[in-house]
Design an enzyme around this catalytic site. Sequence first.
Site, PDB file in Angstrom:
ATOM      1  N   ARG A 103       0.843  -1.189   0.000  1.00 12.52           N
ATOM      2  CA  ARG A 103       0.000   0.000   0.000  1.00 12.52           C
ATOM      3  C   ARG A 103       0.883   1.245   0.000  1.00 12.52           C
ATOM      4  NH1 ARG A 103      -4.780   2.191  -1.174  1.00 12.52           N
ATOM      5  NH2 ARG A 103      -6.089   2.862   0.569  1.00 12.52           N
ATOM      6  N   THR A 386      -9.079   1.262  -9.283  1.00 13.94           N
ATOM      7  CA  THR A 386      -8.454   0.047  -8.780  1.00 13.94           C
ATOM      8  C   THR A 386      -8.712  -1.051  -9.794  1.00 13.94           C
ATOM      9  OG1 THR A 386      -8.930   0.831  -6.548  1.00 13.94           O
ATOM     10  CG2 THR A 386      -8.432  -1.510  -6.770  1.00 13.94           C
ATOM     11  N   THR A 404      -4.100  -0.426  -7.128  1.00 17.74           N
ATOM     12  CA  THR A 404      -4.888   0.800  -7.273  1.00 17.74           C
ATOM     13  C   THR A 404      -4.052   2.050  -7.492  1.00 17.74           C
ATOM     14  OG1 THR A 404      -6.628   2.109  -6.209  1.00 17.74           O
ATOM     15  CG2 THR A 404      -4.920   1.212  -4.771  1.00 17.74           C
ATOM     16  N   ASN A 406      -6.258   4.674  -6.935  1.00 19.99           N
ATOM     17  CA  ASN A 406      -7.376   5.290  -6.226  1.00 19.99           C
ATOM     18  C   ASN A 406      -8.388   5.827  -7.219  1.00 19.99           C
ATOM     19  OD1 ASN A 406      -8.657   5.647  -3.736  1.00 19.99           O
ATOM     20  ND2 ASN A 406      -8.137   7.818  -3.700  1.00 19.99           N
ATOM     21  N   GLU A 425      -3.678   8.611  -3.598  1.00 18.55           N
ATOM     22  CA  GLU A 425      -4.077   7.746  -2.491  1.00 18.55           C
ATOM     23  C   GLU A 425      -4.246   8.483  -1.175  1.00 18.55           C
ATOM     24  OE1 GLU A 425      -5.870   4.779  -2.024  1.00 18.55           O
ATOM     25  OE2 GLU A 425      -4.508   4.407  -3.676  1.00 18.55           O
ATOM     26  N   ASP A 428      -7.597   8.497   0.572  1.00 16.14           N
ATOM     27  CA  ASP A 428      -8.114   7.371   1.353  1.00 16.14           C
ATOM     28  C   ASP A 428      -7.914   7.556   2.849  1.00 16.14           C
ATOM     29  OD1 ASP A 428      -9.353   5.904  -0.559  1.00 16.14           O
ATOM     30  OD2 ASP A 428      -7.942   4.252  -0.587  1.00 16.14           O
ATOM     31  N   SER A 458     -10.328  -0.475   1.162  1.00 18.49           N
ATOM     32  CA  SER A 458     -11.424  -1.434   1.081  1.00 18.49           C
ATOM     33  C   SER A 458     -11.048  -2.638   0.229  1.00 18.49           C
ATOM     34  CB  SER A 458     -12.660  -0.767   0.467  1.00 18.49           C
ATOM     35  OG  SER A 458     -13.158   0.242   1.315  1.00 18.49           O
ATOM     36  N   GLY A 478     -13.555  -0.955  -6.966  1.00 17.35           N
ATOM     37  CA  GLY A 478     -14.845  -0.347  -6.672  1.00 17.35           C
ATOM     38  C   GLY A 478     -14.866   0.568  -5.481  1.00 17.35           C
ATOM     39  N   GLY A 479     -13.695   1.021  -4.983  1.00 18.63           N
ATOM     40  CA  GLY A 479     -13.697   1.927  -3.841  1.00 18.63           C
ATOM     41  C   GLY A 479     -14.377   1.296  -2.641  1.00 18.63           C
TER      42      GLY A 479
END
Length: 576
Positions: A103, A386, A404, A406, A425, A428, A458, A478-479
């Site tokens: 991440r 993503t 992703t 984002n 990102e 988020d 997520s 899909g967030g």
Amino acid sequence: MKQVAAVSIAAILFSCAACGQVNAGAIHEQPVRTRHAMVVSIHHRATDAGVQILEEGGNAVDAAVATGFALAVVHPAAGNLGGGGFMLIHLQESGKDTFLDYRERAPQAATAKMYLDAKGNPIPDASITGYRAIGVPGSVAGMVYAEKKYGKLGLEKVMEPAIRLAEEGYVLSEDEAAALHNPQLAKFPESRSLFQRNGDFYRPGEFFRQPELAETLKTISTDPDDFYHGRIARKLAADVQKGGGLITTEDLARYSVKEREPLTGTYNGYTIVSAPPPSSGGVALIEMLNILEGYNLGRWPDRSPEEMHLIVEAFRRAYMDRMDYLGDPDYVKVPVDELTDKKYAASWRKSITADQASASKDLKRPEGFLPSPPTMADVRHESTETTHYSVMDADGNAVSVTTTLNNGFGSGVTAKGLGFVLNDEMDDFAAKPGTANMFGLVQGPANSIAPGKRPLSSMTPTIVLKDGQVRFVLGSPGGGRIITTVANIFLSVVDEGLNIQEAVDAPRFHHQYLPDELDVEPGLSAATMEGLRSLGYDVKVDGHWSDGECIAVDPKTGELEGGQDHRHHFGKAAGY
């Protein structure tokens, strides 16, 4: 086949607009079947790259890394070098499951209030567009780590397809050419030049070549350390800082992959292996399934009001807990064991009534199971685009990857001279706890901004086992709707008897606690819509979302079955 209360996306795509009739032959869409190995992704060329590596003797990790780098070339809206992701790996021979967290991280100069104005309110688009929205990218580190530790063929070999695609180019389809019209890209000269030819937009049927990206990929393939410690790092940091961003060469040098223990849960005889924090995906998914295990969902038709009501109420409660408790475990204590306890789920279940939707504002968390939600004082500080893909090899190893930028094309910024788009990102994080981000998700102090911290995600890469054998490889973009998409697909197969293609294509539904509304895709029957509203739901039809790229294993024949999402027109499930 069970009775269904909805038609699939495939059926909708094959419907006759003039007469309003659905081609019944398209409703029961069949998955792609292979005997030995499979790759399923949103882009056929990326799938082909992974399959090529499998056929040349690579394992599932080799194929996953090849697919990931290829997606960075052919699907720049989400495939990436400038973003981050998660990779869930199942090694069949040893039975080991592991989770690679690559991440993005907040730069060291990031602060909790960096996106707030003088009155303490979020500055519009500050965390979404441009250089200050960029987090330290982790994708390259993650894929390099995976290949070095768990691959067989080596980085140069598995990156060959991606380098070739960038050098030689590929023919753009109508959808791909249209995607490059993205207004975010037009805001930044490098992006506008590379992807939009300064306004002379690419047309369907034209070749799209990316020589700068090819050179970057070549450097990574022979000297991956250069991305974080060498020439690439220096160029990247200089460009971001020139644009007003925060990333430094020190930020890049400090980046590291975290190998974490995956979360595991059970659901009616299946073992669920999924993402741990800083993803909220695994925690929320297991909590939802724990609540739903107390019902026999299969007694109702698929996507009937009665079945959907119970699932939505589980979604609502898990997202309430997500808002209050989830964050980067290196910065805040996340009560994972308590949130995924079946006794906690049973207590939540008592608050669900069969004939009435709950009101989110009135929801009370069961007492005696969890500590108080964290506040800003508890957070430790250091001194939407993503994509998902699924892979299995002939030895039963499985890889589930969600990666992703984002937003679509991330921040819109392309690294000058390097050929790749950078993430946004930082959105988020909770720029202001209690205020929604671009996905409408309200988040608490556990996900506040801090230097070096990884934002809450997520993303829900998931592998499902039964009797020690892989049965499903699941995931989606899909967030904030990723978790419910994975749940939709899984429950449709195991409780409602849909095959993996039907489950991927079936209309999705989503509730995230706040706002208190039930979002649904087109395709639910009129009776289902009426039934949901009679239960008290504020139902909103909200177009199509997410992109499930999933694999199921036939328990009788061992065949691999690929479900490639028909919401998009250039994906592929393939293997041998």
